[in-house]
Write an enzyme that holds these catalytic residues in place. Structure first.
Site, PDB file in Angstrom:
ATOM      1  N   LYS A  79       0.850  -1.194   0.000  1.00 45.81           N
ATOM      2  CA  LYS A  79       0.000   0.000   0.000  1.00 45.81           C
ATOM      3  C   LYS A  79       0.887   1.245   0.000  1.00 45.81           C
ATOM      4  CE  LYS A  79      -3.916   1.907   2.658  1.00 45.81           C
ATOM      5  NZ  LYS A  79      -4.811   1.720   3.807  1.00 45.81           N
ATOM      6  N   SER A 159      -9.741   1.921   2.753  1.00 42.16           N
ATOM      7  CA  SER A 159      -8.837   2.605   1.866  1.00 42.16           C
ATOM      8  C   SER A 159      -7.823   1.707   1.156  1.00 42.16           C
ATOM      9  CB  SER A 159      -8.070   3.678   2.647  1.00 42.16           C
ATOM     10  OG  SER A 159      -7.264   3.095   3.652  1.00 42.16           O
ATOM     11  N   SER A 183     -10.100  -0.173   7.046  1.00 35.17           N
ATOM     12  CA  SER A 183      -9.468  -0.137   5.718  1.00 35.17           C
ATOM     13  C   SER A 183      -8.803  -1.409   5.235  1.00 35.17           C
ATOM     14  CB  SER A 183      -8.432   0.973   5.681  1.00 35.17           C
ATOM     15  OG  SER A 183      -9.070   2.177   5.387  1.00 35.17           O
TER      16      SER A 183
HETATM   17  N1  GLN Z   1     -13.221   4.437   5.965  1.00 34.49           N
HETATM   18  C1  GLN Z   1     -12.701   4.943   7.192  1.00 34.49           C
HETATM   19  C2  GLN Z   1     -12.325   6.391   7.019  1.00 34.49           C
HETATM   20  O1  GLN Z   1     -12.565   6.904   5.990  1.00 34.49           O
HETATM   21  C3  GLN Z   1     -11.524   4.125   7.647  1.00 34.49           C
HETATM   22  C4  GLN Z   1     -10.312   4.347   6.838  1.00 34.49           C
HETATM   23  C5  GLN Z   1      -9.153   3.567   7.312  1.00 34.49           C
HETATM   24  O2  GLN Z   1      -9.292   2.568   8.023  1.00 34.49           O
HETATM   25  N2  GLN Z   1      -7.979   4.043   6.968  1.00 34.49           N
HETATM   26  O3  GLN Z   1     -11.790   7.005   7.882  1.00 34.49           O
END
Ligand code: GLN
Length: 494
Positions: A79, A159, A183
């Site tokens: 990532k 994400s 995410s």
């Molecule tokens: N979808 C969540 C957010 O937008 C979690 C994102 C994540 O775990 N990095 O904050």
């Protein structure tokens, strides 16, 4: 020889040791798959073929001498949130531009020390803020899965969208992701992959671009539970460079697989039965309960009464920490600089141009909830709620070994379907943020297909530092559910 990109990490490990193929052949097969199929998926935003082949040759040299680490010759994707020395790292934000770190994150360093081969950097939501990978400055990543008989492009979740898409589409054997509110697990559920968020402190956060430091945690994304156990065993370590990393031995996660669930008690939190949840999600959950019961586990209803406050509290704590962490991007030290009349003007121009709309929203919310006069009403209150959520779990875990829930309320949705409505997007994480708020480990395991033919995941939540129980129970669910078919390959040119 079967297609090398279809192997699991465990299968490739065996093949390499038995010299059925070389690490170079394995890396080349993946590089060819990336060259032929990455474009429509947009999973890799920076393939690193030269580095991959160099690392593969070094792995082959070690394997030839009978040496080699736990991941010797295994090709993986990273990532773009993880700093990789000398390799552009952007968190998929324009503000980092062509930033190439002078150091390596501890988690990726652990992988390379164990012999893994880096195929490239993977797409994600900008600064990991999002649930669909649509906020990336490199554009959306596309889910390899499609609804039956329908070509609508779907989101891979976020994400860590690039990580899960690459794993599902056979563009790597495994990938590293990071999870602040879901995410790793939500995108894993959307793509029929396994995603594990370890306990806060299990993996070092050093060298991961920070989003919300009290919630961020790295974890593996793989095609099966055994591979997740293998990858986690290498990623996890105590690291003096991260004071929140925990000095505890890393168990052999693979060793517990196959031990079954006989005699275990599994909790079913009633509050996760949310209004408007599709019938098929409820049915899958019931199916998971039935599998566990049939395998000898005892099922018990438990209550986590503060669950409904988790999402609102998360959307105070996470933006608050983000606004503080992102203050460093000012055009002075990293990446983009947009000139101005004076230094303040330069800061403003850089941040206005460098950050996308979702990141700006979070910075504004975060700055607001931390400002004098609002701090007590929002930030402090959210921290208190966080303590209550944690206490709910502690009480539940007095009676049960592990909790079972759906990972997400729905399967993957279409690109553009939810991007206009932040609240609807935030609701994706309703079952996953509680786990980050309490620091506990969670895993998403593919458990079936929706009526439209899309993957659905079940989530297991464990006690702190009890990832062994997670992989053990997830492995049992995986066996009961049977392997999902691979998504039909529409993305490759040849
Ligand atoms: N979808 C969540 C957010 O937008 C979690 C994102 C994540 O775990 N990095 O904050």
């Amino acid at each position: 020889m079967a297609d090398l990109t279809d192997l699991t990490i465990a299968g490739a490990r065996e093949g390499l040791r038995e010299k059925r193929f070389s690490a170079r052949e394995l890396a080349q097969a993946h590089l060819d798959a990336i060259a032929a199929g990455n474009e429509p998926l947009n999973a890799y935003i920076l393939p690193t073929p030269d580095r991959a082949l160099e690392m593969a040759d070094a792995a082959d040299a070690r394997l030839a001498k009978g040496e080699g680490g736990a991941l010797e010759g295994i090709p993986v994707g990273v990532k773009d949130l993880f700093c990789t020395k000398g390799v552009r790292t952007t968190a998929c934000s324009r503000i980092l531009d062509d930033f190439a770190p002078t150091y390596e994150s501890t988690v990726t360093e652990n992988l390379w020390s164990a012999g893994a081969v880096m195929l490239g950097k993977l797409n994600n939501d900008e600064f990991a803020m999002g649930s669909s990978n649509e906020t990336s400055c490199f554009g959306a990543c596309v889910n390899p899965w499609r609804r039956a008989g329908d070509e609508t492009p779907l989101v891979p979740g976020g994400s860590s969208g690039g990580s899960v898409a690459a794993v599902a589409a056979r563009l790597c054997l495994g990938a590293v992701g990071a999870d602040t509110g879901g995410s790793i697990r939500q995108p894993a559920a959307f793509t029929g992959t396994v995603g594990l968020k370890p306990t806060y402190g299990r993996c070092s956060r050093w060298g991961i671009v920070a989003f919300a430091s009290s919630l961020d945690q790295a974890g593996p994304i793989t095609r099966d539970v055994r591979d997740a156990a293998i990858l986690l065993g290498v990623m996890a370590s105590h690291d003096p460079k991260d004071t929140t990393s925990v000095d505890a031995p890393v168990p052999d996660y693979e060793a517990v697989l196959g031990r079954g669930v006989e005699g275990m008690t599994v909790g079913i939190p009633e509050e996760y039965r949310v209004e408007g949840m599709p019938e098929e999600t409820e049915a899958l959950w019931q199916q998971g309960i039935a599998w566990l019961e049939a395998a000898g586990a005892e099922i018990r209803e438990v209550s986590l009464p503060h669950t409904k406050y988790a999402l609102p509290a998360y959307y105070i704590v996470a933006p608050a920490e983000a606004s503080s962490n992102l203050a460093r991007y000012d055009g002075v030290r990293y990446g983009l600089r947009v000139p101005g009349e004076d230094i303040v003007d330069m800061y403003e121009n850089t941040r206005a141009e460098g950050f996308g709309p979702e990141v700006k929203r979070r910075v504004l919310i975060g700055t607001y909830v931390l400002s004098a006069g609002y701090y007590d009403a929002y930030y402090l209150k959210a921290q208190k709620v966080r303590t209550l959520i944690k206490r709910d779990f502690e009480q539940a875990f007095e009676d049960v070994d592990v909790l079972l829930t759906p990972t997400t309320p729905t399967p993957a949705f279409g690109i553009g379907e939810k991007s206009g409505d932040p609240i609807e997007m935030y609701l994706n994480d309703i079952f996953t943020v509680t786990v980050n708020m309490s620091g506990l480990p969670g895993i998403s395991v593919p458990a079936g297909l929706s009526k439209e033919g899309l993957p659905l995941g079940l989530q297991l939540i464990g006690k702190a530092f009890d990832e062994e129980t997670l992989v053990r129970v997830a492995h049992m669910i995986e066996e009961a559910a049977g392997a999902l078919p691979a998504p039909e390959n529409w993305w490759s040119k040849s």
